[in-house]
Enzyme design. Structure first.
Site, PDB file in Angstrom:
ATOM      1  N   HIS A 218       0.793  -1.233   0.000  1.00 32.64           N
ATOM      2  CA  HIS A 218       0.000   0.000   0.000  1.00 32.64           C
ATOM      3  C   HIS A 218       0.823   1.279   0.000  1.00 32.64           C
ATOM      4  O   HIS A 218       0.274   2.363  -0.170  1.00 32.64           O
ATOM      5  CB  HIS A 218      -0.939   0.023   1.213  1.00 32.64           C
ATOM      6  CG  HIS A 218      -0.245   0.395   2.494  1.00 32.64           C
ATOM      7  ND1 HIS A 218       0.495  -0.502   3.214  1.00 32.64           N
ATOM      8  CD2 HIS A 218      -0.157   1.569   3.147  1.00 32.64           C
ATOM      9  CE1 HIS A 218       1.000   0.099   4.271  1.00 32.64           C
ATOM     10  NE2 HIS A 218       0.638   1.354   4.264  1.00 32.64           N
TER      11      HIS A 218
HETATM   12  C1  UD1 Z   1      -1.740   5.994   5.706  1.00 32.77           C
HETATM   13  C2  UD1 Z   1      -0.407   6.400   6.348  1.00 32.77           C
HETATM   14  C3  UD1 Z   1       0.557   5.224   6.303  1.00 32.77           C
HETATM   15  C4  UD1 Z   1      -0.056   3.976   6.908  1.00 32.77           C
HETATM   16  C5  UD1 Z   1      -1.391   3.692   6.230  1.00 32.77           C
HETATM   17  C6  UD1 Z   1      -2.046   2.490   6.874  1.00 32.77           C
HETATM   18  C7  UD1 Z   1       0.091   8.783   6.006  1.00 32.77           C
HETATM   19  C8  UD1 Z   1       0.979   9.754   5.309  1.00 32.77           C
HETATM   20  N1  UD1 Z   1       0.211   7.498   5.643  1.00 32.77           N
HETATM   21  O1  UD1 Z   1      -1.479   5.714   4.343  1.00 32.77           O
HETATM   22  O2  UD1 Z   1       1.711   5.550   7.053  1.00 32.77           O
HETATM   23  O3  UD1 Z   1       0.829   2.887   6.730  1.00 32.77           O
HETATM   24  O4  UD1 Z   1      -2.232   4.843   6.366  1.00 32.77           O
HETATM   25  O5  UD1 Z   1      -3.092   2.011   6.136  1.00 32.77           O
HETATM   26  O6  UD1 Z   1      -0.650   9.180   6.858  1.00 32.77           O
HETATM   27  N2  UD1 Z   1      -8.592   5.315   0.927  1.00 32.77           N
HETATM   28  C9  UD1 Z   1      -9.867   4.814   0.792  1.00 32.77           C
HETATM   29  N3  UD1 Z   1     -10.570   4.547   1.945  1.00 32.77           N
HETATM   30  C10 UD1 Z   1     -10.080   4.754   3.181  1.00 32.77           C
HETATM   31  C11 UD1 Z   1      -8.783   5.285   3.303  1.00 32.77           C
HETATM   32  C12 UD1 Z   1      -8.046   5.559   2.175  1.00 32.77           C
HETATM   33  O7  UD1 Z   1     -10.370   4.611  -0.283  1.00 32.77           O
HETATM   34  O8  UD1 Z   1     -10.773   4.465   4.181  1.00 32.77           O
HETATM   35  C13 UD1 Z   1      -7.794   5.576  -0.293  1.00 32.77           C
HETATM   36  C14 UD1 Z   1      -8.014   6.939  -0.871  1.00 32.77           C
HETATM   37  O9  UD1 Z   1      -7.916   6.858  -2.264  1.00 32.77           O
HETATM   38  C15 UD1 Z   1      -6.831   7.726  -0.367  1.00 32.77           C
HETATM   39  C16 UD1 Z   1      -5.740   6.672  -0.350  1.00 32.77           C
HETATM   40  O10 UD1 Z   1      -6.415   5.466   0.002  1.00 32.77           O
HETATM   41  O11 UD1 Z   1      -6.538   8.828  -1.159  1.00 32.77           O
HETATM   42  C17 UD1 Z   1      -4.642   6.945   0.620  1.00 32.77           C
HETATM   43  O12 UD1 Z   1      -5.149   7.121   1.927  1.00 32.77           O
HETATM   44  P1  UD1 Z   1      -4.363   8.004   3.014  1.00 32.77           P
HETATM   45  O13 UD1 Z   1      -5.064   7.968   4.304  1.00 32.77           O
HETATM   46  O14 UD1 Z   1      -4.049   9.339   2.465  1.00 32.77           O
HETATM   47  O15 UD1 Z   1      -2.977   7.265   3.172  1.00 32.77           O
HETATM   48  P2  UD1 Z   1      -2.653   5.699   3.257  1.00 32.77           P
HETATM   49  O16 UD1 Z   1      -2.062   5.285   1.981  1.00 32.77           O
HETATM   50  O17 UD1 Z   1      -3.794   4.909   3.780  1.00 32.77           O
END
Ligand code: UD1
Length: 378
Positions: A218
């Site tokens: 991820h």
């Molecule tokens: C975040 C953390 C990372 C951690 C991870 C655990 C930061 C910078 N990164 O990364 O350190 O390892 O969480 O999972 O804070 N999305 C969904 N549904 C959700 C959440 C996210 O669809 O419930 C998708 C969205 O497209 C979003 C992308 O995932 O833009 C990234 O989500 P984000 O929370 O920005 O960062 P993670 O990659 O989850």
């Protein structure tokens, strides 16, 4: 004592469970916890399922910030957290790990002089291209109480100028550092015995004990950079075909959204036609434990999953250029391969033919109690 706990991303919800459990069991009369969910993760299977399974009290506040650019997401959280801190007037704020929710909490609290308690302090990948590395360094350097899960993390703090001999009264200018053990280890030990009984993820996916690879991918550099994503999926598929092994991949929504656009069409087709390559929805905490306990080997770019593999004595291939959990590599139970096909395949051979050791590196399963005791004694 009143603390405000900030959670937002999936691993923080899990980490917070250990402290909430310790408070409920031993310290309810002395310690009040107000839980703030930033809403960084919001899908049912990225958030609510962990509250249900881990028995965490429902959040007192939810900021519902959702996804966005780093700046927008973090800024929206800071505004919401500041308002809550002003209203709740806690003695301290508790922050976990290294996500944007951690950083937002650190900025909001330190600017209005609410002491910051950072759990999982001191970890360093020494790669500031990772958003998490920036978040954890900034958070550590405005914290008053820093609890490191590992000796290496503690030593990193000393190297960065934290004084081991500071005396009370502590403040952001006079912080206190600890080697506390790992709250994630507390959780894995606590829930290990019920994971098999309460989940059916193995049978639902026709997985046999000891005969499958558990993979998670991820990290933004792995999902967003096409050559890396392709190298990772090709390695997994090649190993699955060559070794006739099932691969189970609970897929983070970030990766799921990018798979069709960023994977070569031909590779995607090969994966879809390999019945042993099983891409499934994100797993719950108990399901992940069941997979970790029963797999043959783990391949991951997650920080938490690397360690959970180790807790359950499974070898791990780390799909990143480096790791902050260096002791896993030093003791030979894990190999860092980056997104490099040859290195991944070599690591698979090495780890599946070696006799591995899994020494106790992450405490005694009571890190959360240690942290609560320290906080109350201060
Ligand atoms: C975040 C953390 C990372 C951690 C991870 C655990 C930061 C910078 N990164 O990364 O350190 O390892 O969480 O999972 O804070 N999305 C969904 N549904 C959700 C959440 C996210 O669809 O419930 C998708 C969205 O497209 C979003 C992308 O995932 O833009 C990234 O989500 P984000 O929370 O920005 O960062 P993670 O990659 O989850």
């Amino acid at each position: 004592m009143k603390i405000v706990t900030i959670i937002g991303a999936r691993p923080q919800i899990i980490k917070a469970a250990a402290l909430s459990r310790a408070i409920k069991t031993h310290y309810a009369a002395k310690l009040t916890e107000v839980i703030v969910h930033t809403g960084q993760h919001y899908d049912e299977n990225m958030s609510q399922v962990f509250f249900d399974e881990l028995g965490i009290p429902a959040p007192n506040y939810n900021l519902n910030v959702g996804s966005g650019t780093h700046g927008k997401q973090t800024a929206t959280m800071i505004i919401g957290i500041e308002e809550i801190l002003i209203k709740e007037k806690p003695n301290a704020i508790v922050l976990y790990g290294d996500t944007n929710s951690t950083l937002a909490g650190a900025i909001a609290a330190s600017k209005i002089h609410v002491p910051v308690i950072h759990i999982e302090a001191g970890l360093r990948s020494h790669n500031k291209a990772m958003p998490e590395e920036v978040n954890r360094i900034l958070c550590d350097h405005v914290s008053t109480f820093l609890f490191s899960p590992t000796k290496t993390g503690y030593r990193n703090l000393v190297k960065e100028g934290f004084n081991e001999k500071n005396d009370s009264p502590y403040s952001a200018n006079n912080p206190k550092i600890y080697h506390s053990g790992d709250v994630m280890y507390d959780n894995s030990m606590f829930f290990s015995s019920i994971a098999d009984a309460k989940t059916s993820i193995l049978s639902n996916n026709h997985l046999k004990k000891g005969e499958f690879i558990l993979a998670t991918i991820h990290r933004n550099n792995n999902t967003d950079e096409q050559p890396r994503l392709n190298a990772l999926f090709k390695s997994l598929n090649d190993i699955s075909v060559a070794e006739k092994l099932d691969v189970v991949l609970p897929l983070h929504p970030r990766t799921a959204k990018l798979l069709e656009t960023n994977l070569d069409k031909e590779l995607l087709q090969q994966i879809k036609s390999n019945p042993q390559f099983k891409i499934i929805a994100p797993a719950s905490f108990l399901e992940m434990i069941a997979l970790e306990k029963n797999c043959k080997l783990v391949m991951t770019d997650s920080g938490g999953v690397q360690k959970e593999a180790f807790y359950f004595e499974k070898p791990c291939i780390i799909l990143r250029p480096e790791t902050e959990w260096v002791e896993l590599v030093e003791c030979g139970a894990a190999i860092v391969t980056d997104a490099d096909e040859m290195r991944i395949k070599d690591a698979f051979k090495t780890l599946t033919s070696a006799i591995l050791k899994f020494p106790k590196l992450y405490g005694d399963g009571k890190a959360a109690e240690f942290i609560c005791n320290e906080l109350l004694s201060l």
